[in-house]
Design a protein around this motif. Structure first.
Motif, short mmCIF file in Angstrom:
data_model
loop_
_atom_site.label_atom_id
_atom_site.label_comp_id
_atom_site.label_asym_id
_atom_site.label_seq_id
_atom_site.Cartn_x
_atom_site.Cartn_y
_atom_site.Cartn_z
N VAL A 80 0.87 -1.18 0.00
CA VAL A 80 0.00 0.00 0.00
C VAL A 80 0.90 1.22 0.00
O VAL A 80 1.98 1.22 0.59
N GLN A 81 0.44 2.26 -0.67
CA GLN A 81 1.24 3.49 -0.76
C GLN A 81 0.31 4.68 -0.72
O GLN A 81 -0.72 4.71 -1.38
N VAL A 98 -2.64 3.87 9.55
CA VAL A 98 -3.72 4.02 8.58
C VAL A 98 -3.15 4.77 7.38
O VAL A 98 -2.70 5.91 7.50
N ILE A 99 -3.12 4.07 6.23
CA ILE A 99 -2.59 4.65 5.00
C ILE A 99 -3.75 4.98 4.07
O ILE A 99 -4.60 4.13 3.81
N GLU A 100 -3.80 6.22 3.60
CA GLU A 100 -4.87 6.62 2.69
C GLU A 100 -4.53 6.17 1.28
O GLU A 100 -3.52 6.59 0.70
N VAL A 101 -5.37 5.31 0.72
CA VAL A 101 -5.16 4.79 -0.64
C VAL A 101 -6.42 5.05 -1.45
O VAL A 101 -7.46 4.44 -1.22
N MET A 135 -6.64 2.53 4.83
CA MET A 135 -6.30 1.12 5.01
C MET A 135 -5.59 0.95 6.35
O MET A 135 -4.50 1.50 6.56
N ALA A 136 -6.20 0.20 7.27
CA ALA A 136 -5.58 -0.06 8.57
C ALA A 136 -4.59 -1.20 8.41
O ALA A 136 -4.95 -2.29 7.98
N GLU A 162 4.17 10.69 2.93
CA GLU A 162 3.97 9.55 2.04
C GLU A 162 4.70 8.32 2.58
O GLU A 162 5.80 8.41 3.11
N ALA A 163 4.05 7.17 2.46
CA ALA A 163 4.66 5.92 2.93
C ALA A 163 4.32 4.79 1.97
O ALA A 163 3.30 4.81 1.29
N ARG A 164 5.22 3.83 1.91
CA ARG A 164 4.98 2.61 1.13
C ARG A 164 5.31 1.42 2.01
O ARG A 164 6.43 1.30 2.51
N LEU A 165 4.34 0.56 2.25
CA LEU A 165 4.52 -0.61 3.09
C LEU A 165 4.26 -1.87 2.29
O LEU A 165 3.23 -1.99 1.62
N ALA A 166 5.20 -2.81 2.34
CA ALA A 166 4.94 -4.14 1.80
C ALA A 166 3.89 -4.77 2.72
O ALA A 166 3.92 -4.56 3.93
#
Length: 207
Positions: free
Chosen positions: A5-6, A18-21, A26-27, A43-47
């Motif tokens: 998610v990014q 919580v990433i806004e996509v 997205m929790a 900004e973040a990118r998580l595998a």
């Protein structure tokens, strides 16, 4: 499968980001070390790895693909579910787990909450040929000097990531130091997740 998610970080909690996509929050369940690298609004990118159960869909997030791969490989061992796999990664980085398994280090595995001596022995046997060799070399401490306690840096970074000021984080780390000493008694290792919860409780009482 949701591979990653990014987007901007909308919120941070002790075990969740919580990433806004695309306008959707997205929790994502993360370890304290992963959360420490995130900042609200940035900004973040998580595998990610999606775990599907009859009554839930849980998304686990990781700083990189290697951590996600180890998370999934750990669950191929009997008795290891996503919660325990995440707990193992909260205590040990992927290469530290690889070294522990390669060396048959029971003590390293029993430092993880929920893993006893017999469980550690079983995991060492099952994971021996699954995790592979360490990717990077372990950093060596400078000669004649003691290595700093890693829990302090991890906890301090996690608190900063949750939006606390450096001074507040310093005070919280000092406040939970006795708890870390208790966890270290008898050769154990401080549990960062538990220390983070204790630190947040301390900070809430002082506000």
């Amino acid at each position: 499968m949701i591979a990653f998610v990014q987007g901007p970080v909308a919120a941070l909690a002790p075990d969740t980001a919580v990433i806004e996509v695309g306008g959707v929050g997205m929790a994502v369940q993360c370890t304290p070390a992963t959360l420490a690298g995130l900042r609200t609004g940035e900004e973040a990118r998580l595998a990610t790895s999606l775990v599907v159960r009859e009554d839930s869909l849980t998304l686990y997030g990781f700083a990189d693909d290697d951590e996600r791969q180890v998370f999934e490989l750990l669950q191929t061992a009997s008795g290891v579910g996503p919660r325990l796999a995440q707990a193992m990664l909260a205590v040990h980085r992927p290469d530290a787990l690889r070294r522990a398994v390669a060396a048959g280090d029971e003590k390293a595995l029993t430092a993880v909450p929920g893993i006893g001596k017999k469980g550690a022995q079983k995991l060492l046997l099952e994971l021996k040929d699954r995790l592979g060799a360490p990717v990077g070399a372990a950093p060596a401490p400078a000669a004649g000097s003691a290595a700093p306690a890693p829990w302090r840096d991890q906890l301090h970074s996690a608190l900063l990531g949750l939006g606390y000021a450096a001074r507040e984080a310093d005070e919280a780390v000092s406040a939970v130091a006795p708890l870390a000493d208790e966890q270290s008694a008898g050769g154990g290792r401080p549990q960062v997740a538990a220390l983070l919860r204790a630190a947040l409780q301390t900070m809430n009482r002082t506000r």
